[in-house]
Design a protein around this motif. Structure first.
Motif, short mmCIF file in Angstrom:
data_model
loop_
_atom_site.label_atom_id
_atom_site.label_comp_id
_atom_site.label_asym_id
_atom_site.label_seq_id
_atom_site.Cartn_x
_atom_site.Cartn_y
_atom_site.Cartn_z
N SER A 16 78.63 -160.96 -6.25
CA SER A 16 78.56 -160.61 -7.67
C SER A 16 77.82 -159.29 -7.86
O SER A 16 78.23 -158.45 -8.67
N ARG B 5 86.66 -162.18 -6.20
CA ARG B 5 86.54 -161.13 -7.23
C ARG B 5 86.37 -159.76 -6.58
O ARG B 5 86.94 -158.77 -7.06
N TRP C 67 80.18 -157.03 2.08
CA TRP C 67 80.08 -158.47 1.91
C TRP C 67 80.65 -159.20 3.13
O TRP C 67 80.04 -160.15 3.63
N GLU D 222 84.92 -167.82 -4.58
CA GLU D 222 85.36 -167.23 -5.84
C GLU D 222 84.72 -165.86 -6.06
O GLU D 222 85.38 -164.93 -6.51
N ALA D 223 83.44 -165.76 -5.74
CA ALA D 223 82.75 -164.47 -5.89
C ALA D 223 83.35 -163.45 -4.93
O ALA D 223 83.57 -162.29 -5.29
N GLY E 148 77.36 -165.69 -2.54
CA GLY E 148 78.00 -165.61 -3.85
C GLY E 148 77.28 -164.63 -4.76
O GLY E 148 77.91 -163.80 -5.43
N GLN E 149 75.95 -164.70 -4.77
CA GLN E 149 75.16 -163.77 -5.58
C GLN E 149 75.32 -162.34 -5.08
O GLN E 149 75.42 -161.41 -5.87
#
Length: 185
Positions: free
Chosen positions: A74, A131, A89, A127-128, A70-71
């Motif tokens: 982002s 995005r 990713w 969720e990340a 997740g990080q």
């Protein structure tokens, strides 16, 4: 003195997670807990004080992995190419997914339980990633009808296919890159 004990306990916790990550990568989720404790430089009792069950250890590892992904997602939002950021990713998702094959049902249940920490961590990671996908779709680098769930399934599938090609360690990465060509907007 209590500070030293807390620091020592944190160190043991971190060492156990690192040893478990390595053991599960080598031997799968059924790796020996005694071997994990030995690798971490602690006794089996210390392992059980931190992680009373194999499932608790697996959940802690997965939660850490989801949080890191997740990080990472982002952070990749700042990359100039939305397509390359998403692909990077997904490659990292695929690279880690093989480690968790054969998870016990209790861990899978926690993953599906909307009230569990593991589910919350997975949802935040998704969720990340979503995005990243939305950014790539906005730039028309990825088809608008693609979902994050489909991309995560694709990453897991390419990781599995890569495992089936032992002489070609780059197989999963290559398959993801080929698939991204077909996903272009």
């Amino acid at each position: 003195m209590p500070e030293a004990l807390r620091a020592d306990a944190r160190h043991n916790h971190d060492q156990l997670l690192a040893a478990a990550r390595a053991a599960f990568a080598e031997h799968g989720t059924e790796a020996s807990l005694r071997d994990i404790a030995r690798r971490a430089g602690v006794g089996i009792g210390t392992l059980y004080r931190h992680f009373p069950t194999r499932e608790a250890l697996l959940q802690a590892l997965m939660r850490a992995r989801f949080d890191a992904l997740g990080q990472r997602a982002s952070g990749l939002l700042a990359e100039p190419s939305p397509r390359e950021a998403l692909l990077t990713w997904l490659e990292e998702v695929a690279a880690g997914s093989a480690t968790y094959r054969g998870l016990p049902e209790s861990v899978m249940t926690a993953l599906r339980d909307e009230g569990s920490e593991l589910h919350a961590s997975c949802a935040a990671m998704r969720e990340a990633g979503a995005r990243l996908l939305e950014r790539a779709q906005a730039e028309e680098a990825v088809r608008a009808d693609v979902t994050i769930e489909e991309l995560l399934a694709l990453a897991a599938g390419t990781a599995w296919a890569g495992e089936q090609s032992p002489g070609r360690p780059e197989m999963a990465r290559r398959l993801l890159r080929l698939a991204m060509t077909g996903l272009a907007g």
